[in-house]
Write an enzyme that holds these catalytic residues in place. Structure first.
Site, PDB file in Angstrom:
ATOM      1  N   HIS A   1       0.840  -1.206   0.000  1.00  0.00           N
ATOM      2  CA  HIS A   1       0.000   0.000   0.000  1.00  0.00           C
ATOM      3  C   HIS A   1       0.872   1.252   0.000  1.00  0.00           C
ATOM      4  CE1 HIS A   1      -3.325   2.683   1.444  1.00  0.00           C
ATOM      5  NE2 HIS A   1      -2.315   3.267   2.077  1.00  0.00           N
ATOM      6  N   GLU A   2       1.905   1.262   0.828  1.00  0.00           N
ATOM      7  CA  GLU A   2       2.783   2.433   0.898  1.00  0.00           C
ATOM      8  C   GLU A   2       3.589   2.593  -0.393  1.00  0.00           C
ATOM      9  OE1 GLU A   2       2.189   4.469   3.091  1.00  0.00           O
ATOM     10  OE2 GLU A   2       1.038   3.180   4.433  1.00  0.00           O
TER      11      GLU A   2
ATOM     12  N   HIS B   1       1.509   4.425  -2.863  1.00  0.00           N
ATOM     13  CA  HIS B   1       1.538   5.881  -2.671  1.00  0.00           C
ATOM     14  C   HIS B   1       2.782   6.483  -3.325  1.00  0.00           C
ATOM     15  CE1 HIS B   1      -1.934   6.808  -0.294  1.00  0.00           C
ATOM     16  NE2 HIS B   1      -1.612   6.011   0.699  1.00  0.00           N
TER      17      HIS B   1
ATOM     18  N   GLU C   1      -6.480   7.151  -0.710  1.00  0.00           N
ATOM     19  CA  GLU C   1      -6.346   5.892   0.020  1.00  0.00           C
ATOM     20  C   GLU C   1      -6.951   4.711  -0.731  1.00  0.00           C
ATOM     21  OE1 GLU C   1      -4.497   5.212   2.666  1.00  0.00           O
ATOM     22  OE2 GLU C   1      -3.852   7.306   2.557  1.00  0.00           O
TER      23      GLU C   1
END
EC number: 3.4.24.-
Length: 300
Positions: A130-131, A134, A203
């Site tokens: 997930h990071e 980003h 998100e």
């Protein structure tokens, strides 16, 4: 495209910063705020990632001390087709994580000690993916700039309590008591609304791409459920001291905002989990975590 969005954000936050300066000190206050904002724009582009990491007491992970964790991140970065980011550890029992950096070539992922203790390696992989999403989407510069400016605007608004009601050298009296109190409330609120708009919109996309990177949407879904439950019970002292950075974390680390959906920095976690579960129903599944055995590594 990421730099365009960041430029627009810097312009909006600079305008808000100038407005606060003008309300506090009239024309002189606006000029001072402009000079400060110009310096902040340069600082946030080149150094805001280090500032945020310092706020949370993060220290860089030695690959020799945590080879499984390091290899996991490297494997996921390879799968994402991006450079290996620097890896940082935050010494707090609250499970959480965030990414920062101005571009994929100059980026970092920070995970907490609590995350590594509470989650399985598969769940940690989901969080890291997930990071990385980003970073690949260039959200990190946007979020870090927002955090830096939001904190500065809040501090500037607090100065209004001491200087907002006094006359300046031109005899102007920009604010009275009512105006000062309104500024102290509205300026941080406006900065917070910008944070919320950015975080909420990014998100879901990071969840989707992160699930694609790790190959198992349910790994991330399970991680989000655990983090949400534990974050509401375990303090993150540095996050509470630096609330302007809350939107950077994968789940809101602040207790005070945990149940306030109107002003939440993140989408509803249950909705995020539901979206990932729906994605898992039709997604091809990876068989293992990249470059790491299916066991708990020596990072506990």
């Amino acid at each position: 495209m990421g730099y365009v969005r960041t430029g627009i954000l810097m312009a909006v936050m600079t305008a808000l910063f100038l407005g606060v300066g003008a309300l506090i000190g009239g024309q002189s206050g606006a000029i001072i705020a402009l000079v400060i904002a110009a310096g902040m724009n340069l600082f946030t582009f080149w150094n805001s990632d280090r500032a945020v990491l310092s706020m949370h007491g993060a220290h860089e992970v030695d690959p020799r001390a945590a080879p499984d964790l390091y290899n996991m991140v490297r494997g996921l970065a390879d799968r994402a087709g991006m450079p290996m980011p620097k890896l940082y550890l935050i010494e707090t029992d609250q499970p959480n994580a965030f990414a920062t950096g101005r571009n994929p070539e100059n980026a970092a992922v920070a995970v907490t000690r609590g995350l590594l203790r509470a989650l399985t390696p598969e769940e940690v992989a989901g969080v890291v993916a997930h990071e990385l999403a980003h970073i690949r989407n260039r959200d990190t510069l946007l979020m870090t700039v927002t955090a830096t400016f939001a904190g500065a605007i809040s501090m500037l608004a607090n100065f209004a309590f001491f200087f907002g009601g006094s006359s300046n050298e031109e005899g102007e009296r920009p604010m009275g008591l009512v105006g000062t109190l309104a500024l102290m409330f509205l300026a941080p609120l406006a900065a917070g609304l910008v944070q919320m708009a950015i975080s909420r919109s990014r998100e879901y996309e990071a969840d989707r791409i992160g699930a694609e990177i790790c190959g198992r949407p349910l790994w991330l879904a399970s991680a989000l459920g655990k983090i949400e439950g534990l974050a509401q019970r375990i303090d993150n002292v540095r996050a509470e001291r630096n609330p302007a950075t809350a939107h950077m974390f994968i789940v809101n680390p602040l207790h005070a905002m945990g149940h306030d959906r109107l002003f939440a920095t993140h989408p509803n976690t249950a909705n995020r989990i539901a979206a990932l579960r729906a994605m898992a129903e039709g997604a091809p599944q990876a068989s293992r975590i990249p470059r790491v055995a299916a066991r708990r590594g020596p990072w506990n």
